[in-house]
Scaffold this motif. Structure first.
Motif, mmCIF file in Angstrom:
data_model
loop_
_atom_site.group_PDB
_atom_site.id
_atom_site.type_symbol
_atom_site.label_atom_id
_atom_site.label_comp_id
_atom_site.label_asym_id
_atom_site.label_seq_id
_atom_site.Cartn_x
_atom_site.Cartn_y
_atom_site.Cartn_z
ATOM 1 N N VAL A 257 0.851 -1.184 0.000
ATOM 2 C CA VAL A 257 0.000 0.000 0.000
ATOM 3 C C VAL A 257 0.891 1.239 0.000
ATOM 4 N N ASN A 258 0.585 2.179 -0.897
ATOM 5 C CA ASN A 258 1.262 3.483 -0.940
ATOM 6 C C ASN A 258 2.787 3.372 -0.930
ATOM 7 N N GLU A 259 3.310 2.479 -1.767
ATOM 8 C CA GLU A 259 4.755 2.336 -1.858
ATOM 9 C C GLU A 259 5.334 3.466 -2.707
ATOM 10 N N PRO A 260 6.231 4.274 -2.172
ATOM 11 C CA PRO A 260 6.794 5.392 -2.940
ATOM 12 C C PRO A 260 7.444 4.914 -4.241
ATOM 13 N N GLY A 261 7.112 5.597 -5.321
ATOM 14 C CA GLY A 261 7.680 5.260 -6.616
ATOM 15 C C GLY A 261 6.948 4.171 -7.356
ATOM 16 N N ARG A 262 6.057 3.434 -6.667
ATOM 17 C CA ARG A 262 5.299 2.363 -7.323
ATOM 18 C C ARG A 262 3.794 2.530 -7.149
ATOM 19 N N THR A 263 3.396 3.627 -6.499
ATOM 20 C CA THR A 263 1.989 3.951 -6.289
ATOM 21 C C THR A 263 1.734 5.361 -6.808
ATOM 22 N N HIS A 264 0.593 5.565 -7.428
ATOM 23 C CA HIS A 264 0.239 6.901 -7.915
ATOM 24 C C HIS A 264 0.286 7.892 -6.752
ATOM 25 N N PRO A 265 0.940 9.025 -6.916
ATOM 26 C CA PRO A 265 1.064 9.966 -5.788
ATOM 27 C C PRO A 265 -0.259 10.532 -5.299
ATOM 28 N N ASP A 266 -1.301 10.485 -6.118
ATOM 29 C CA ASP A 266 -2.602 11.002 -5.693
ATOM 30 C C ASP A 266 -3.484 9.936 -5.043
ATOM 31 N N ALA A 267 -3.001 8.688 -4.997
ATOM 32 C CA ALA A 267 -3.817 7.612 -4.427
ATOM 33 C C ALA A 267 -4.040 7.843 -2.935
ATOM 34 N N SER A 325 -2.640 12.608 -23.609
ATOM 35 C CA SER A 325 -3.732 12.861 -22.676
ATOM 36 C C SER A 325 -3.618 14.258 -22.075
ATOM 37 N N THR A 326 -4.769 14.884 -21.869
ATOM 38 C CA THR A 326 -4.809 16.194 -21.202
ATOM 39 C C THR A 326 -5.197 16.069 -19.734
ATOM 40 N N ASN A 327 -5.384 14.836 -19.261
ATOM 41 C CA ASN A 327 -5.754 14.603 -17.869
ATOM 42 C C ASN A 327 -4.493 14.630 -16.999
ATOM 43 N N PRO A 328 -4.386 15.564 -16.051
ATOM 44 C CA PRO A 328 -3.171 15.636 -15.212
ATOM 45 C C PRO A 328 -2.881 14.341 -14.473
ATOM 46 N N ARG A 329 -3.913 13.587 -14.177
ATOM 47 C CA ARG A 329 -3.731 12.295 -13.503
ATOM 48 C C ARG A 329 -2.777 11.399 -14.276
ATOM 49 N N ASP A 330 -2.900 11.410 -15.599
ATOM 50 C CA ASP A 330 -2.151 10.468 -16.417
ATOM 51 C C ASP A 330 -0.660 10.771 -16.445
ATOM 52 N N SER A 331 -0.286 12.018 -16.310
ATOM 53 C CA SER A 331 1.133 12.367 -16.326
ATOM 54 C C SER A 331 1.847 11.904 -15.064
ATOM 55 N N ARG A 332 1.088 11.650 -13.999
ATOM 56 C CA ARG A 332 1.683 11.218 -12.731
ATOM 57 C C ARG A 332 1.529 9.719 -12.487
ATOM 58 N N ASP A 483 -0.633 2.294 -12.410
ATOM 59 C CA ASP A 483 -1.423 2.829 -11.305
ATOM 60 C C ASP A 483 -1.909 4.218 -11.718
ATOM 61 N N CYS A 484 -3.207 4.329 -11.966
ATOM 62 C CA CYS A 484 -3.805 5.580 -12.431
ATOM 63 C C CYS A 484 -4.396 6.408 -11.295
ATOM 64 N N GLY A 485 -4.222 5.963 -10.065
ATOM 65 C CA GLY A 485 -4.738 6.706 -8.919
ATOM 66 C C GLY A 485 -6.067 6.177 -8.437
ATOM 67 N N ASP A 486 -7.105 6.306 -9.276
ATOM 68 C CA ASP A 486 -8.428 5.792 -8.914
ATOM 69 C C ASP A 486 -8.556 4.303 -9.211
ATOM 70 N N PHE A 487 -7.693 3.802 -10.066
ATOM 71 C CA PHE A 487 -7.764 2.397 -10.468
ATOM 72 C C PHE A 487 -6.413 1.974 -11.013
ATOM 73 N N LEU A 488 -6.237 0.669 -11.177
ATOM 74 C CA LEU A 488 -5.045 0.099 -11.798
ATOM 75 C C LEU A 488 -5.429 -0.556 -13.117
ATOM 76 N N LEU A 489 -4.483 -0.595 -14.042
ATOM 77 C CA LEU A 489 -4.571 -1.415 -15.247
ATOM 78 C C LEU A 489 -3.514 -2.501 -15.103
ATOM 79 N N GLU A 490 -3.868 -3.751 -15.412
ATOM 80 C CA GLU A 490 -2.938 -4.862 -15.219
ATOM 81 C C GLU A 490 -2.948 -5.761 -16.448
#
Length: 671
Positions: A257-267, A325-332, A483-490
């Protein structure tokens, strides 16, 4: 071929099979498919068999009863389209899920050999030939590849497996469940010098007994043969039911959970959320528990060669998509390879990526609970394992301070007989979210099974222009994530039976998609549905929130579809009940807004049920205290994912093990 269905049900199954393959080539007969269905459910048995028998009767009635079986194949197919494929009636949509069973039992066909699971007898398996699939034994491997050879010396000694005749009348500690939570707890407690009995409801299957016969393995190693569902049948809940639990049949994904560098910073910060609702966890100690598990299992980032097709497809597709993408979420967002307990990587015993992770590792290369914690607990500290045995209830006595104290556990042995085994020191419950809730409820613990969370998954399959770099199935099942923040793609890909059951589409569409087996790429979404469920009367009730969850579901499915197209897909097949396809140029967001109006419209599953017996410092809001001890008891602990106070949003294996380590590995929990 009469058991476990009657003559009328067999006739209907054959008619249904012929209709589902209307205008499609069948290289085995409909009778053979029905025989495979019978074989599956004869092995599964129990309440799931009763349920499928009832479902067959109801579905036949909805389709017209005897008129359906007497109609020609084209007429039957039209009835299926009208009443099941295109229906918006919840009951009919539930019935439509029978198609997955039929397709699984066609593409999971296995030719009997001299030995169980004999690959040699299936060198010319007609279904495999039809879709261009090759079993691991017959794949050409170069010097670059890991040899498909068994790793020896990791398995549990059969001498440490008990039966009714060798079971003793009392032990110091009884651990109920041998999976991620139970195995870690059993090891730590046995290492303290206690005499430990590990009770497991499922069978003992060492690696050398595991085969690539998917139907057989899934029937034997999964709860309800991988057909366990929520009460509304909208969610398939995959859980292992064998020694080693789900760690025996999972993809080995290890995310903190919330591993730095492997989790979206906004999660959302999971441990901060827990603290805010009355479950403050010592973060440093919890991450130290992760570290202890990592060291025991050799958890490390996988070798990219093990996921050489679908892995880079997702990562490169994401990068291409995110650039536009223009969604700021995607750049992070974080796009990376998974860390796993397979191997360890870059060693002679590393994962050989046969692609059959979900039906067990036949090569002993998975560093699961049954290859690490359990054999060491037995060999080094005297623990013993009793498989095929159900814990019916905990028997109590009153302690000196008025609290309840576990005195014994009532067990149901494989032959159906019951016995009482005394626990001199205590009991650990680690049977998984659903089973642990049921056991605690039967043992008169109040408030169990509430606020269950699921990490909800759904696939999107993509047709690529050609076999980019080789056949898409020739790899590990899951290898990369975003890791997209609200969800993951796997990323993922499955062997024929499992892929057929999740492949969207009906009739010739489904058959055409399976014929492209080597050039379709696949990935899935994973999003947190936080505390939406309840274990009631022994079953999971679960429903997504229309306002909070469905928008995330649509967004995740749309995003993954766009990623596939960014990677060069010609068309995409999301796991929609009607089997629609999406092509480049379509308004993907508008498509999903229209296609997903309710949870019945899409195939949903979860391998990560958690919660139900949450940690909380206040007994009014949780079942266990901050040390995972059941409130108002002296000596009963819960050490599985059912203790999670809220959804952890990532794959649950490592966190479950860390929770068990946190509860039992920082000292003697019974002192």
């Amino acid at each position: 071929m009469t058991a476990p269905f009657n003559f009328g049900q067999l006739k209907f199954l054959k008619a249904l099979t012929e209709a589902l393959f209307h205008e499609s080539e069948m290289v085995i007969s409909a009778d053979q498919v029905v025989a495979n269905v019978c074989d599956l459910f004869e092995k599964v048995g129990g309440t799931k068999l009763d349920e499928i028998q009832l479902s067959l009767t109801a579905t036949e009635f909805v389709l017209g009863g005897p008129f359906f079986t007497e109609d020609d194949v084209a007429g039957r197919a039209e009835r299926l389209k009208d009443r099941l494929q295109n229906s918006q009636i919840d009951l009919f949509q539930d019935m439509a899920r029978l198609r997955g069973v039929i397709y699984a039992c066609y593409y999971g066909h296995w030719q009997p050999g001299l030995e169980p699971g004999d690959q040699g007898a299936n060198a010319a398996n007609p279904v495999h030939r039809q879709i261009g699939f090759t079993l691991p034994k017959f794949r050409q491997r170069g010097s670059y590849d890991v040899p498909l050879e068994p790793v020896r010396g990791r398995e549990i000694d059969p001498a440490h497996i008990l039966d009714a005749s060798t079971l003793e009348e009392e032990y110091d500690v009884i651990v109920i469940g041998s999976g991620a939570g139970g195995g870690v707890a059993a090891y730590n407690i046995a290492a303290q010098g206690y005499k430990v009995l590990i009770v497991e409801a499922g069978p003992f299957y060492p690696s050398h007994a595991i085969t690539h016969h998917e139907l057989d393995m899934i029937a034997k190693l999964y709860k309800h043969g991988a057909l366990q569902t929520s009460t509304n049948r909208d969610f398939v809940v995959f859980q292992g039911r064998c020694v080693g639990g789900s760690s025996t049949i999972n993809n080995g994904i290890c995310l903190r959970v919330n591993e730095p560098g492997r989790t979206h910073p906004d999660a959302r910060d999971v441990l901060a959320k827990w603290a805010s609702i009355g479950a403050p966890i010592d973060a440093a100690a919890f991450h130290a528990s992760y570290d202890a598990v990592r060291d025991k299992l050799g958890i490390a980032q996988i070798e990219p060669r093990s996921g050489r097709h679908n892995g880079p497809h997702l990562i490169e597709g994401w990068r291409s998509y995110a650039r536009g993408s223009t969604n700021p979420r995607d750049s992070r967002a974080i796009a990376d390879w998974f860390a796993k307990n397979f191997g360890p990587p870059n060693t002679a015993s590393a994962c050989a990526y046969c692609g059959y992770c979900n039906s067990g590792c036949a090569y002993g290369r998975r560093m699961g609970i049954a290859q690490t914690y359990l054999p060491e607990a037995c060999r080094d500290f005297g623990a013993r394992i009793l498989p095929g045995t159900k814990a019916e209830r905990i028997v109590w006595q009153t302690a000196y301070d008025g609290r309840r104290e576990a005195e014994a556990v009532k067990l149901i042995l494989p032959d159906g007989s019951k016995t009482l085994v005394r626990a001199r020191v205590g009991v650990v419950v680690a049977a998984g979210t659903i089973a642990s809730s049921k056991l605690l409820d039967r043992s008169d613990i109040d408030g169990t099974g509430y606020q269950v969370s699921l990490n909800v998954a759904s696939p999107v399959v993509a047709l690529m222009p050609d076999r980019v770099g080789g056949d898409a199935w020739d790899e590990d099942q899951m290898s990369s994530y975003v890791d997209c923040g609200d969800f993951l793609l796997e990323s993922h890909f499955q062997p024929p039976m499992s892929m057929a059951s999740l492949m969207p589409g009906w009739f010739r569409d489904h058959a055409a998609r399976m014929k492209n087996f080597g050039r379709v790429h696949s990935a899935g979404i994973l999003f947190p549905a936080d505390r939406r469920g309840q274990v009631k009367d022994g079953k999971l009730e679960f429903r997504l929130d229309v306002d909070d969850d469905l928008p995330v579901l649509r967004d995740a499915m749309a995003t993954l579809t766009k990623v596939h197209f960014a990677a060069g897909a010609l068309e995409c097949y999301p796991a929609l009940a009607k089997g629609q396809k999406i092509t480049p140029g379509m308004d993907v967001d508008a498509f999903f807004a229209q296609a997903i109006r309710e949870q019945d419209d899409v195939t949903l599953s979860s391998s990560h049920p958690h919660g139900g017996n949450a940690i909380n410092e206040d007994p009014a809001y949780g079942v266990v205290d901050l040390d995972c001890r059941v409130h108002e008891t002296t000596n009963v602990f819960v050490t599985d994912a059912s203790t999670f106070p809220s959804c952890i949003r990532v794959n649950a294996q490592w966190t479950t093990m860390a929770m068990a380590q946190y509860a039992t590995g920082r000292g003697d929990p019974f002192r």
